[in-house]
Design a protein around this motif. Sequence first.
Motif, short mmCIF file in Angstrom:
data_model
loop_
_atom_site.label_atom_id
_atom_site.label_comp_id
_atom_site.label_asym_id
_atom_site.label_seq_id
_atom_site.Cartn_x
_atom_site.Cartn_y
_atom_site.Cartn_z
N GLN A 35 29.54 50.96 46.62
CA GLN A 35 29.89 50.57 45.20
C GLN A 35 30.19 51.55 44.27
OE1 GLN A 35 26.26 47.51 45.48
NE2 GLN A 35 27.86 46.74 44.08
N VAL A 36 29.34 52.43 44.20
CA VAL A 36 29.71 53.69 43.45
C VAL A 36 30.95 54.24 43.41
CG1 VAL A 36 28.87 55.86 42.43
CG2 VAL A 36 27.10 54.19 43.22
N ALA A 37 31.31 54.51 44.61
CA ALA A 37 32.55 55.09 44.97
C ALA A 37 33.86 54.15 44.84
CB ALA A 37 32.66 55.44 46.54
N CYS A 38 33.53 52.74 44.99
CA CYS A 38 34.52 51.91 44.44
C CYS A 38 34.91 51.69 42.86
CB CYS A 38 34.25 50.42 44.88
SG CYS A 38 34.44 50.15 46.65
N ARG A 39 33.71 51.85 42.15
CA ARG A 39 33.73 51.83 40.76
C ARG A 39 34.45 53.02 40.05
NH1 ARG A 39 28.30 49.44 41.50
NH2 ARG A 39 27.55 51.48 40.87
N THR A 40 34.19 54.09 40.57
CA THR A 40 34.69 55.23 40.02
C THR A 40 35.80 55.93 40.57
OG1 THR A 40 32.95 56.54 41.43
CG2 THR A 40 32.24 55.80 39.25
N ALA A 41 36.36 55.57 41.80
CA ALA A 41 37.19 56.33 42.31
C ALA A 41 38.64 56.54 41.52
CB ALA A 41 37.71 55.52 43.75
N GLN A 42 38.92 55.43 40.84
CA GLN A 42 40.24 55.65 40.08
C GLN A 42 40.25 56.73 39.03
OE1 GLN A 42 42.09 52.07 39.22
NE2 GLN A 42 44.04 52.91 39.12
N GLY A 95 27.49 43.71 45.71
CA GLY A 95 29.06 43.79 45.54
C GLY A 95 29.87 42.64 45.30
N SER A 96 31.01 42.79 45.16
CA SER A 96 32.01 41.67 45.21
C SER A 96 33.27 41.87 45.39
CB SER A 96 31.94 41.24 43.55
OG SER A 96 32.70 42.08 42.90
N PRO A 97 34.04 40.68 46.03
CA PRO A 97 35.39 41.22 46.05
C PRO A 97 36.39 41.92 45.27
CG PRO A 97 34.91 39.10 46.93
CD PRO A 97 33.76 39.37 46.37
N ALA A 98 36.11 41.50 43.92
CA ALA A 98 36.58 42.05 42.83
C ALA A 98 36.43 43.59 42.72
CB ALA A 98 36.43 41.49 41.45
N GLU A 99 35.24 43.90 42.72
CA GLU A 99 34.71 45.24 42.81
C GLU A 99 35.50 46.10 43.92
OE1 GLU A 99 30.71 47.41 41.94
OE2 GLU A 99 30.86 46.78 44.33
N LEU A 100 35.56 45.42 45.00
CA LEU A 100 36.05 46.19 45.97
C LEU A 100 37.65 46.30 46.24
CD1 LEU A 100 36.08 47.61 49.15
CD2 LEU A 100 36.35 45.26 49.92
N LEU A 101 38.21 45.41 45.49
CA LEU A 101 39.79 45.18 45.49
C LEU A 101 40.24 46.20 44.20
CD1 LEU A 101 40.39 41.46 46.01
CD2 LEU A 101 41.05 43.38 47.74
#
Length: 220
Positions: free
Chosen positions: A118-125, A143-149
Amino acid sequence: MSSNANARTGAPPTMERVPTPVGTAGITWYPAHGTARAAALLGHGSATGVESPDLQSLAASLPRRGVTVALVTQPYRLSRTRTGADEASLDAAWTALWPRAADLGVPVISGGRSAGSQVACRTAQRLGAHAVLALAYPLLGPGSPAELLATGRPTLVVQGTADPFGRADQFPALPAGIELVEVPAANHTYGTPNAIPRSVTMDLITDATAEWIERRLEQA
């Protein structure tokens, strides 16, 4: 001893303590064998640390393929408290550690298992990750689909078909940039029935991850 120097020279694994705004974190470096082609900065989940079998298997296998692995221990786990386990603190520590990997001068894959993914998903961009590796992503919460997408980067999800936090077949339709690898009969920690040896499961995870990283580097 400089962790970045170790990562470049192929030295044995070393542990580095790094100050962050929310406490001291740890990075255990597993240097690439020979010249590093990429780095994988990987975080742990909320129930286990970097000793989890999947993270350890990646740390053992990816360096042989030219990928330096850096396993991150969040400050709250290093200090053995729950203070700093909230999303804002996890993201702040990860952001403070990011330059250690970015300074290697190679593409950095941001990832981890469960909460670490989750941390990686939130900060990657925002951090400029080359790609995101999500191991046992907790789709059904927290987590959530929105966070992943919303990673904004090519993403690999490695999910057990018996994961109570989100089975592989419960994921929404994923865009072309997000790939999903199913791990048969595996739960949230990739545990499987006795009929499936742990080594088989770990080999599936490491091989799928290595093949995906190879494709990401070829398309860079």
